[in-house]
Design an enzyme around this catalytic site. Structure first.
Site, PDB file in Angstrom:
ATOM      1  N   HIS A  72     -14.909  -3.892   7.377  1.00  0.00           N
ATOM      2  CA  HIS A  72     -14.065  -3.691   6.196  1.00  0.00           C
ATOM      3  C   HIS A  72     -14.176  -4.808   5.166  1.00  0.00           C
ATOM      4  O   HIS A  72     -13.403  -4.836   4.212  1.00  0.00           O
ATOM      5  CB  HIS A  72     -12.588  -3.513   6.595  1.00  0.00           C
ATOM      6  CG  HIS A  72     -12.358  -2.433   7.610  1.00  0.00           C
ATOM      7  ND1 HIS A  72     -12.581  -1.095   7.340  1.00  0.00           N
ATOM      8  CD2 HIS A  72     -11.955  -2.492   8.907  1.00  0.00           C
ATOM      9  CE1 HIS A  72     -12.305  -0.383   8.425  1.00  0.00           C
ATOM     10  NE2 HIS A  72     -11.929  -1.197   9.380  1.00  0.00           N
TER      11      HIS A  72
ATOM     12  N   ARG B 112      -6.011  -9.018  -9.411  1.00  0.00           N
ATOM     13  CA  ARG B 112      -6.659 -10.331  -9.556  1.00  0.00           C
ATOM     14  C   ARG B 112      -8.115 -10.114  -9.934  1.00  0.00           C
ATOM     15  O   ARG B 112      -8.589  -8.982 -10.028  1.00  0.00           O
ATOM     16  CB  ARG B 112      -6.600 -11.097  -8.235  1.00  0.00           C
ATOM     17  CG  ARG B 112      -7.207 -10.302  -7.079  1.00  0.00           C
ATOM     18  CD  ARG B 112      -7.365 -11.111  -5.832  1.00  0.00           C
ATOM     19  NE  ARG B 112      -7.674 -10.294  -4.668  1.00  0.00           N
ATOM     20  CZ  ARG B 112      -8.865  -9.820  -4.359  1.00  0.00           C
ATOM     21  NH1 ARG B 112      -9.905 -10.044  -5.154  1.00  0.00           N
ATOM     22  NH2 ARG B 112      -9.055  -9.097  -3.267  1.00  0.00           N
TER      23      ARG B 112
ATOM     24  N   GLU C 134      -3.357   7.329   7.115  1.00  0.00           N
ATOM     25  CA  GLU C 134      -4.154   8.115   6.186  1.00  0.00           C
ATOM     26  C   GLU C 134      -5.224   8.884   6.943  1.00  0.00           C
ATOM     27  O   GLU C 134      -5.719   8.413   7.979  1.00  0.00           O
ATOM     28  CB  GLU C 134      -4.853   7.221   5.158  1.00  0.00           C
ATOM     29  CG  GLU C 134      -3.944   6.582   4.144  1.00  0.00           C
ATOM     30  CD  GLU C 134      -4.694   5.726   3.140  1.00  0.00           C
ATOM     31  OE1 GLU C 134      -4.078   5.344   2.126  1.00  0.00           O
ATOM     32  OE2 GLU C 134      -5.885   5.434   3.380  1.00  0.00           O
TER      33      GLU C 134
ATOM     34  N   LYS D 296       0.832  -1.210   0.000  1.00  0.00           N
ATOM     35  CA  LYS D 296       0.000   0.000   0.000  1.00  0.00           C
ATOM     36  C   LYS D 296       0.865   1.257   0.000  1.00  0.00           C
ATOM     37  O   LYS D 296       0.533   2.254  -0.644  1.00  0.00           O
ATOM     38  CB  LYS D 296      -0.944  -0.021   1.198  1.00  0.00           C
ATOM     39  CG  LYS D 296      -2.067  -1.043   1.078  1.00  0.00           C
ATOM     40  CD  LYS D 296      -3.030  -0.927   2.242  1.00  0.00           C
ATOM     41  CE  LYS D 296      -4.233  -1.849   2.057  1.00  0.00           C
ATOM     42  NZ  LYS D 296      -3.865  -3.263   2.011  1.00  0.00           N
TER      43      LYS D 296
END
Length: 493
Positions: free
Chosen positions: A235, A292, A200, A116
């Site tokens: 999530h 993917r 973030e 990430k």
């Protein structure tokens, strides 16, 4: 030319790949963990080969075992599906070294997008908007705390590797930072073997919108429009749809342009997804790239009238992308719900056991992707996803209506599932209005918790229609009568 594909996976995605291969005249080999073969897999695959232990680390995550299995059974290619090794550069690289086709992007692309932090750096250089935050190499607590103060609260602490919500913590004040960092590191280390974190700014009540992309080895990269995956629990996506509701053409054009810039920037080949979060004010930010096939790919297939697995195989075989961008038009609306073996009334506790009775809904605009059936065992070792229910309509209202009807006709007995919970979501007035965000299930927790009596009645009606009611002779194992009617309690007696 690809003639035989090894699939080192399980459940509905393995079945999904096998079905497309049949239509293409391609032979399939299922590489499975010991004892993890459903009756459906035996019927759909041409051959089976065991990878050994029921533990994923020794089977589905064992690159050497998978390559050996492909060689032993004469496979030309490996389709990883999703999960397990699907986003591990090690499998893609091992395939290249063994002379096998990996049905997915290159190892280099997977490596670049697997972090990430690294992908954030890359997106910034490509002009793709990213959430304000910190993705530096200095991982000392003192540095992360200082960066948290700079970014401001609320804040999101995320594991740099992996996904699925593991190693992700929301921090609302400075006092919570130290504990969040320690907790996120533990989870990240356990799940991904990488304790690197990034920070973030936390966007309140965002939508989660992703763009499907498809690239080939001839330099073409297309977008296949968007999916809204905002309905999530811890999530994890549970309801996805396309087109995204309450979503303007200007925003769609901006996001597809950003997604194509991301794909072009890494020379993307095969199917992938660029994920964004969209703030309430319409600002959008890069979240991650999934290298993917996505669980929710059927909604894109249904609104565009195409087969993404077939496209993956053809592109991996060196063929060009079979469509032009201008020929791709969204028609109608599709919604997918993920059906899990879990108990919504007991903290969504994963369930184990055996499916004693299974009946899928059918009818216009209804699709079910599943890898289970009557007699399938539910193991503690793997993800509890049983099936995906997809409804397609001329518009969103019709798709919701068909989805609701299909849920009422979907019978899975012998294990608890989240079907009733999903039904409450799609019949909620806010969902019907298209007012969704990643906070939906939390904001409406009380509404979604209640279990209305008609659900028990619908189960009883299914049982009665199959001659499985109280006092009826059992059509299969006696546990159907006892377990299901006991589950209904006094009402069912």
């Amino acid at each position: 030319m690809i003639r035989r594909i090894l699939v080192p996976n399980r459940g509905e995605i393995a079945a999904r790949i096998a079905r497309t291969c049949r239509t293409m005249g391609i032979e399939t080999v299922l590489a499975h963990a010991e004892g993890d073969v459903s009756p459906q897999a035996r019927r759909l695959f041409d051959e089976l080969i065991s990878l050994g232990s029921a533990e994923a680390a020794q089977s589905y995550l064992n690159v050497g075992q998978i390559i050996d299995a492909a060689r032993e059974r004469g496979a030309d290619a490996i389709h990883p599906g999703y999960g397990f090794l699907s986003e591990r550069a090690s499998l893609a690289q091992a395939c290249a070294e063994a002379g096998l086709v990996f049905i997915g992007p290159s190892a280099d692309t997977i490596e670049k997008m697997g972090s990430k932090s690294g992908s954030r750096h890359l997106m910034k250089t490509l002009g793709v908007p990213v959430v304000p935050g910190y993705d530096g190499d200095d991982q000392q607590d003192s540095t992360l705390v200082a960066e948290a103060d700079r970014i401001g609260f609320p804040l999101l602490v995320k594991a740099s590797a992996g996904g699925g919500g593991k190693g992700m913590k929301i921090v609302r004040s400075r006092d919570e930072v130290a504990n969040a960092l320690a907790s996120a590191r533990r989870e990240a280390t356990k799940a991904f073997g990488d304790r690197t974190l990034l920070l973030e700014r936390y966007i309140e009540h965002p939508r989660h919108v992703e763009i499907q992309i498809l690239g080939d080895s001839h330099g073409t990269v297309l977008h296949l429009f968007e999916r809204d995956c905002s309905i999530q629990r811890r999530h994890q996506k549970i309801v996805e749809e396309s087109p995204a509701p309450l979503y303007g053409d200007d925003l769609r054009q901006q996001m597809t342009k950003a997604a194509l810039a991301a794909a072009d920037g890494v020379g993307y080949q095969n199917a992938g997804t660029v994920e964004f979060i969209v703030a309430p004010d319409g600002a959008f930010y890069f979240l991650e790239m999934n290298t993917r096939l996505q669980v929710e790919h059927p909604v894109t297939e249904e609104v565009l009238g195409l087969d993404l697995v077939r496209a993956q195989i053809e592109v991996a075989d060196g063929k060009p992308v079979p469509w032009g961008q201008d020929s791709l038009i969204q028609r109608g609306h599709a919604i997918e719900c993920r059906i899990y073996a879990e108990d919504p009334d007991e903290g969504f506790l994963p369930q184990t056991g055996r499916i004693e009775y299974y009946r899928e809904p059918a009818g216009p605009g209804v699709r079910v992707d599943s890898g289970v059936g009557q007699g399938t065992g539910i193991s503690v070792h793997f993800d509890p996803l049983l099936a995906k229910l997809i409804a397609i309509g001329r518009d969103r209202d019709e798709a919701i209506a068909r989805l609701r009807g299909a849920m009422e006709d979907f019978a899975i007995l012998g294990t608890r599932t989240n079907l009733s919970y999903l039904r409450r979501i799609i019949t909620h007035t806010e969902f019907a209005a298209g007012r969704v965000s990643t906070a939906f299930v939390v904001d409406h927790e009380e509404d979604l918790r209640a279990v209305p009596a008609p659900e028990a009645a619908s189960v009883a009606a299914v049982l009665a229609s199959e001659g499985l009611g109280p006092g009826s002779p059992a059509k299969s194992a006696g546990t159907v009568r006892s377990s299901v009617w006991e589950m209904l309690g006094d009402w069912g007696r």
